[in-house]
Write a protein that holds these residues in place. Structure first.
Motif, short mmCIF file in Angstrom:
data_model
loop_
_atom_site.label_atom_id
_atom_site.label_comp_id
_atom_site.label_asym_id
_atom_site.label_seq_id
_atom_site.Cartn_x
_atom_site.Cartn_y
_atom_site.Cartn_z
N VAL A 16 -21.70 -25.21 -99.49
CA VAL A 16 -21.55 -23.80 -99.14
C VAL A 16 -22.79 -23.34 -98.37
O VAL A 16 -23.93 -23.59 -98.78
N VAL A 17 -22.55 -22.67 -97.26
CA VAL A 17 -23.61 -22.15 -96.41
C VAL A 17 -23.73 -20.65 -96.64
O VAL A 17 -22.72 -19.94 -96.68
N VAL A 18 -24.96 -20.19 -96.80
CA VAL A 18 -25.24 -18.76 -97.00
C VAL A 18 -25.90 -18.22 -95.74
O VAL A 18 -26.97 -18.71 -95.34
N GLN A 19 -25.27 -17.23 -95.12
CA GLN A 19 -25.80 -16.63 -93.90
C GLN A 19 -26.00 -15.14 -94.10
O GLN A 19 -25.15 -14.46 -94.68
N ASP A 20 -27.11 -14.66 -93.60
CA ASP A 20 -27.41 -13.24 -93.65
C ASP A 20 -26.91 -12.59 -92.37
O ASP A 20 -27.33 -12.98 -91.27
N VAL A 21 -26.03 -11.61 -92.50
CA VAL A 21 -25.53 -10.88 -91.34
C VAL A 21 -26.53 -9.78 -91.01
O VAL A 21 -26.82 -8.94 -91.87
N PRO A 22 -27.09 -9.76 -89.81
CA PRO A 22 -28.10 -8.75 -89.46
C PRO A 22 -27.54 -7.33 -89.58
O PRO A 22 -26.33 -7.12 -89.52
N ALA A 44 -24.95 -7.49 -94.48
CA ALA A 44 -24.15 -8.19 -95.49
C ALA A 44 -24.61 -9.63 -95.58
O ALA A 44 -25.45 -10.10 -94.78
N VAL A 45 -24.06 -10.35 -96.55
CA VAL A 45 -24.32 -11.77 -96.71
C VAL A 45 -22.98 -12.49 -96.73
O VAL A 45 -22.00 -11.99 -97.30
N LEU A 46 -22.94 -13.66 -96.08
CA LEU A 46 -21.70 -14.40 -95.87
C LEU A 46 -21.80 -15.77 -96.52
O LEU A 46 -22.81 -16.47 -96.36
N TYR A 47 -20.75 -16.15 -97.26
CA TYR A 47 -20.68 -17.46 -97.91
C TYR A 47 -19.47 -18.22 -97.34
O TYR A 47 -18.34 -17.73 -97.42
N PHE A 48 -19.71 -19.40 -96.80
CA PHE A 48 -18.61 -20.20 -96.26
C PHE A 48 -18.97 -21.67 -96.35
O PHE A 48 -20.13 -22.05 -96.57
N ARG A 49 -17.96 -22.52 -96.17
CA ARG A 49 -18.15 -23.97 -96.17
C ARG A 49 -17.12 -24.61 -95.26
O ARG A 49 -16.07 -24.01 -94.93
N ILE A 50 -17.40 -25.84 -94.86
CA ILE A 50 -16.50 -26.59 -93.98
C ILE A 50 -15.51 -27.36 -94.84
O ILE A 50 -15.90 -28.09 -95.76
N GLY A 58 -11.71 -24.97 -89.14
CA GLY A 58 -11.91 -25.78 -90.33
C GLY A 58 -12.92 -25.22 -91.29
O GLY A 58 -13.56 -25.96 -92.04
N ILE A 59 -13.09 -23.89 -91.29
CA ILE A 59 -14.09 -23.22 -92.12
C ILE A 59 -13.37 -22.32 -93.10
O ILE A 59 -12.44 -21.59 -92.74
N LYS A 60 -13.84 -22.34 -94.35
CA LYS A 60 -13.30 -21.51 -95.41
C LYS A 60 -14.37 -20.49 -95.81
O LYS A 60 -15.44 -20.85 -96.32
N VAL A 61 -14.07 -19.19 -95.57
CA VAL A 61 -14.97 -18.12 -95.97
C VAL A 61 -14.62 -17.75 -97.41
O VAL A 61 -13.54 -17.24 -97.69
N SER A 62 -15.55 -18.02 -98.32
CA SER A 62 -15.28 -17.80 -99.74
C SER A 62 -15.63 -16.40 -100.21
O SER A 62 -14.99 -15.88 -101.12
N ASN A 63 -16.64 -15.77 -99.59
CA ASN A 63 -17.05 -14.45 -100.07
C ASN A 63 -17.88 -13.74 -99.01
O ASN A 63 -18.59 -14.37 -98.24
N VAL A 64 -17.77 -12.41 -99.03
CA VAL A 64 -18.59 -11.54 -98.19
C VAL A 64 -19.07 -10.40 -99.06
O VAL A 64 -18.27 -9.76 -99.75
#
Length: 261
Positions: free
Chosen positions: A65-71, A87-93, A153-159
Motif C-alpha cells: 500500500v502506497v501512502v500519498q499526501d495530496v497537496p 487529504a491523504v490517499l491510500y492505494f496499491r497495485i 491496475g490500481i486499487k484506491v482503498s481509502n481517502v
C-alpha cells in the motif's frame, strides 16, 4: 600456461557477469514485469527469476500500500466560500502489467487525479457539509478514484480529508453563527419550560377547584413557609368567595322592576 590461466579467468568473469545479469531475486511483495526484445512476455515473482541477458528486461513493481499526501487545494464551495483542503490517499497495485504498460508514471498520475477529483467533489458541497460530513465525502472521492484508476491496475482503498483551512473572517462568521444558534436553542428551551409549567399550573388549578378543602391546605402550607423565614411580615390569605359579595355590582342579581302596561 599463463595464457590458459588468463583464459580461465576471463571465462570465470564472463560467467559471473552472465549470472549477475541473469539472476534476479524478488521479495514477497514484489513482482517483475518482463519484456523480451521490447515485447511483454509476462509477470514473474516472487522468488528466483532467471532472465536472458541483453534480450530480456524486467521492471520491478511494489505491491504494498502506497501512502500519498495530496497537496492543499483551493476549493470554492457551493455556497461560494473559498477554503484550502488537503487529504491523504491510500492505494496499491493489483495488476502489475497494466500499471507499467497502460500509464507512464502511475504514482504521478494517481496523485494528479486525486487533486482534480478532490476539487471537483468538494466544489459540489457547501461548507457545512465539508465540516460535518467528512466520512461521506471521503467515500465519494474514494469511489470516483477507484473507478478511474481501475484501468491502470490500481486499487484506491481509502481517502481521508485531513484539514479544511478557513480564513479569519470566515472563522469569525462561523463563531457568530454558532453563538446565535446556541442563543436560539436557549430561548426555545426556556419557552418549552414555560409552556410545560403553565400546563402543570392549569392542571393543579383544576384539581384544587374540584376540592375546596385542598385550597385551605395550600393556604396553611404557605403560612408555614412564610413563618419559617423569620420575617415580620404576616400574610393572611383571603378567600375569593368573600370578595365576590363586595365586588358584585349594585343591582346585579337584584330583582328588576316590572312595568305594567
Amino acid at each position: 600456461m599463463i595464457v590458459s590461466y588468463v583464459a580461465y579467468l576471463i571465462i570465470a568473469l564472463l560467467a559471473a557477469l552472465f549470472l549477475s545479469a541473469a539472476i534476479r531475486i524478488l521479495r514477497e511483495y514484489e513482482r517483475g514485469v518482463v519484456f523480451t526484445l521490447g515485447r511483454f512476455t509476462g509477470v514473474k515473482g516472487p522468488g528466483l527469476i532467471i532472465l536472458v541477458p541483453f534480450v530480456q528486461q524486467m521492471v520491478r513493481v511494489d505491491l504494498r500500500v502506497v501512502v500519498q499526501d495530496v497537496p492543499p487545494q483551493d476549493v470554492i464551495s457551493r455556497d461560494n466560500v473559498s477554503v484550502k483542503v488537503n487529504a491523504v490517499l491510500y492505494f496499491r497495485i493489483v495488476d502489475a502489467e497494466r500499471a507499467i504498460i497502460q500509464v507512464e508514471d502511475f504514482m504521478t498520475a494517481t496523485n494528479q487525479l486525486a487533486q482534480t477529483t478532490l476539487r471537483s467533489v468538494l466544489g459540489k458541497h457547501e461548507l457545512d457539509e465539508m465540516l460535518a460530513e467528512r466520512d461521506r465525502l471521503n467515500s465519494d472521492i474514494q469511489e470516483i478514484l477507484d473507478q478511474r484508476t481501475d484501468a491502470w491496475g490500481i486499487k484506491v482503498s481509502n481517502v481521508e480529508i485531513k484539514h479544511v483551512d478557513l480564513n479569519e473572517s470566515m472563522v469569525r462568521a462561523i463563531a457568530k453563527q454558532a453563538e446565535a444558534e446556541r442563543l436560539r436553542r436557549a430561548k426555545v428551551i426556556n419557552a418549552d419550560g414555560e409552556q410545560q409549567a403553565a400546563a402543570k399550573l392549569v392542571e393543579a388549578g383544576r384539581m384544587l377547584a374540584a376540592e375546596p378543602q385542598a385550597m385551605q391546605l395550600r393556604y396553611f402550607e404557605a403560612l408555614h413557609d412564610i413563618a419559617g423565614e423569620r420575617t415580620s411580615t404576616v400574610v393572611f390569605p383571603l378567600p375569593m368567595d368573600l370578595l365576590r359579595q363586595f365586588l358584585q355590582q349594585p343591582g346585579d342579581g337584584g330583582g328588576a322592576m316590572s312595568r305594567t302596561p
